[in-house]
Scaffold this motif. Structure first.
Motif, short mmCIF file in Angstrom:
data_model
loop_
_atom_site.label_atom_id
_atom_site.label_comp_id
_atom_site.label_asym_id
_atom_site.label_seq_id
_atom_site.Cartn_x
_atom_site.Cartn_y
_atom_site.Cartn_z
N ALA A 400 48.91 29.59 -15.09
CA ALA A 400 48.27 30.40 -14.05
C ALA A 400 47.76 29.49 -12.95
O ALA A 400 47.39 28.33 -13.19
CB ALA A 400 47.12 31.23 -14.62
N TYR A 418 56.48 32.18 -8.01
CA TYR A 418 55.71 32.32 -9.24
C TYR A 418 56.40 33.29 -10.20
O TYR A 418 56.42 33.07 -11.42
CB TYR A 418 54.30 32.82 -8.93
N LYS A 419 56.95 34.35 -9.66
CA LYS A 419 57.60 35.36 -10.51
C LYS A 419 58.81 34.78 -11.21
O LYS A 419 59.04 35.03 -12.41
CB LYS A 419 58.00 36.56 -9.65
N GLN A 424 51.52 32.93 -13.48
CA GLN A 424 50.64 34.03 -13.07
C GLN A 424 49.80 33.59 -11.87
O GLN A 424 49.15 32.55 -11.88
CB GLN A 424 49.72 34.44 -14.21
N SER A 425 49.82 34.42 -10.81
CA SER A 425 49.04 34.13 -9.60
C SER A 425 47.72 34.90 -9.67
O SER A 425 47.70 36.13 -9.82
CB SER A 425 49.82 34.55 -8.36
N LYS A 426 46.59 34.18 -9.58
CA LYS A 426 45.25 34.79 -9.59
C LYS A 426 44.59 34.53 -8.25
O LYS A 426 44.03 33.45 -8.00
CB LYS A 426 44.40 34.21 -10.72
#
Length: 450
Positions: A400, A418-419, A424-426
């Protein structure tokens, strides 16, 4: 009695006056009392009580102050080695002087005496002794913080050779009496009601109970409380505390019983009226319990105040509720740089063509920080290349990435990258940098160091 030792036959002269001060003696000011008063008054202004000032002898000042006036006595020692008065001074306080603190009042008495007797005290044969019942004046020469008024006074005092001496107030009868002259005292305040009894209206502001204050119940509710209303199911029929009143209402311990149909109007008059100011639950309860009563009144007040739209929209929340701190999730893989936080520090001094630093912090395990130089115009592709060169080559892909909503971290390119990589992008909440607090705190330290 302060100068009685200088008046011959003082006891005999003052006997009619002392007789009036005895217990159980009726007050009667007659010819004997007037003669005694006039004779004592004449004696105080003649020899051997009042002396003519002698410039070859040292002087002394006896000063005192009250809340209405200041008093002073200029004195010199006579042949009997006793202090004899040479002159009296009494002056009332004017305007803002009545608001002076006690230290300034006592010093004002000294200043007034110095100005009045300046021709005697400016160059005496010996320093003038100032007797005062305020001990703090003895330390006026020591270093301290002065107001502008005190600075002017101390500057004026420097021109006089003075020596302050503390004397208990019980020994300062003469200046104390001069500072409390009846013609200098303010008149007693007049206590009166704001409205005469003839202007009071029944049910509006007229108190129905003589010992109570202003009756706050509105006239409409008062009339409805007197009229017959439907039976109250919450009220017991055999309640001995509720009794009829001559004015047509029912009372419980001198409090008006409000029937169900008038309770909403009663709450409105105590809460929404312009003179009440939308009180809270406790304040409204304190007001209502003085005048009115019905079963479960506190519950009615609580629900009414909580449901008031004006209070909810206009009142300031004095007890804000702080949401709990929720830490970031711990990464499943216990290795360095599996959950990282990134941020940019821009507009730094140019060094080797770089003016920006990319900060990368290991969020979960080691707290290690990387500082990668770059330029302010770096885009999402440039950030990806820097990340590949400095992070991926050493630690692999993270699980992440925590960042703010800058265009380099929230662009369509970054989201697709990222996908495809399973990262995971936060993104932090807008205008809430605490979400990415780790990087923000590291940025502060780096900027301080630079």
């Amino acid at each position: 009695n302060f100068y009685r030792k200088f008046i011959a036959g003082y006891s005999a002269i003052s006997a009619p006056l002392h007789h009036l001060s005895k217990k159980d003696v009726p007050w009667q000011w007659g010819t004997d009392q007037q003669k005694a008063f006039s004779k004592l008054k004449s004696a105080l202004g003649s020899s051997p009580v009042l002396n003519i000032p002698d410039l070859n002898k040292p002087f002394a000042l006896f000063t005192d102050a009250s809340q209405s006036a200041t008093g002073a006595v200029l004195a010199q020692k006579g042949e009997d080695d006793e202090w004899h008065p040479c002159s009296y001074l009494s002056e009332s306080l004017k305007g803002a002087e009545k608001n002076y603190p006690i230290y300034d009042l006592e010093f004002l008495a000294v200043i007034r005496a110095l100005k009045a007797f300046r021709h005697y005290l400016i160059s005496p044969v010996a320093p003038t002794i100032v007797f005062t019942d305020h001990k703090n004046l003895e330390y006026y020469k020591e270093p301290q913080k002065f107001s502008q008024r005190q600075t002017r006074w101390f500057s004026y005092v420097q021109g006089f050779p003075l020596k302050f001496s503390y004397t208990p107030g019980r020994l300062m009868t003469a200046p104390d009496a001069l500072s409390r002259r009846s013609d200098h005292s303010p008149p007693e305040p007049i206590v009166a009601t704001l409205l005469p009894p003839s202007a009071w209206l029944e049910g509006g502001v007229k108190p129905t109970v003589p010992t109570r204050g202003v009756y706050a119940l509105s006239a409409e509710v008062y009339e409805r409380a007197k009229s017959k209303m439907p039976k109250d199911s919450t009220l017991s029929t055999d309640n001995p505390e509720i009794v009829p009143h001559p004015d047509g209402t029912k009372r419980r311990k001198d409090r008006v019983y409000i029937p169900p149909g008038a309770r909403k109007e009663c709450l409105l008059s105590y809460h929404n009226h312009p003179s009440t100011g939308h009180p809270g639950i406790k304040a409204m309860t304190r007001k209502m319990v003085k005048d009115v009563w019905w079963p479960g009144m506190w519950k009615y007040i609580h629900d009414y105040v909580k449901g008031c739209a004006v209070c909810q929209s206009a009142k300031v929340i004095t007890h804000p509720v702080t949401p709990p701190i929720v830490p970031n999730d711990v990464p499943r893989n216990p290795f360095p740089f599996q959950q990282i936080s990134v941020d940019l520090i821009t507009d730094l001094p140019v060094s080797n063509t770089f003016d920006t630093v990319l900060t990368i912090v290991d969020q979960g395990l080691t707290k290690v920080a990387m500082f990668i130089p770059c330029r302010k115009d770096v885009d999402s592709l440039g950030i990806a290349r820097l990340f590949h060169k400095h992070v991926y080559a050493r630690f692999g892909l993270p699980e992440a990435v925590i960042s703010d909503r800058g265009p380099q971290f929230a662009s369509a390119f970054t989201r697709e990258l990222y996908k495809s990589l399973g990262v995971q992008s936060k993104l932090s909440t807008a205008y809430h940098p605490q979400t990415n607090g780790e990087s923000e705190r590291v940025n502060q330290e780096l900027e301080t160091y630079l």
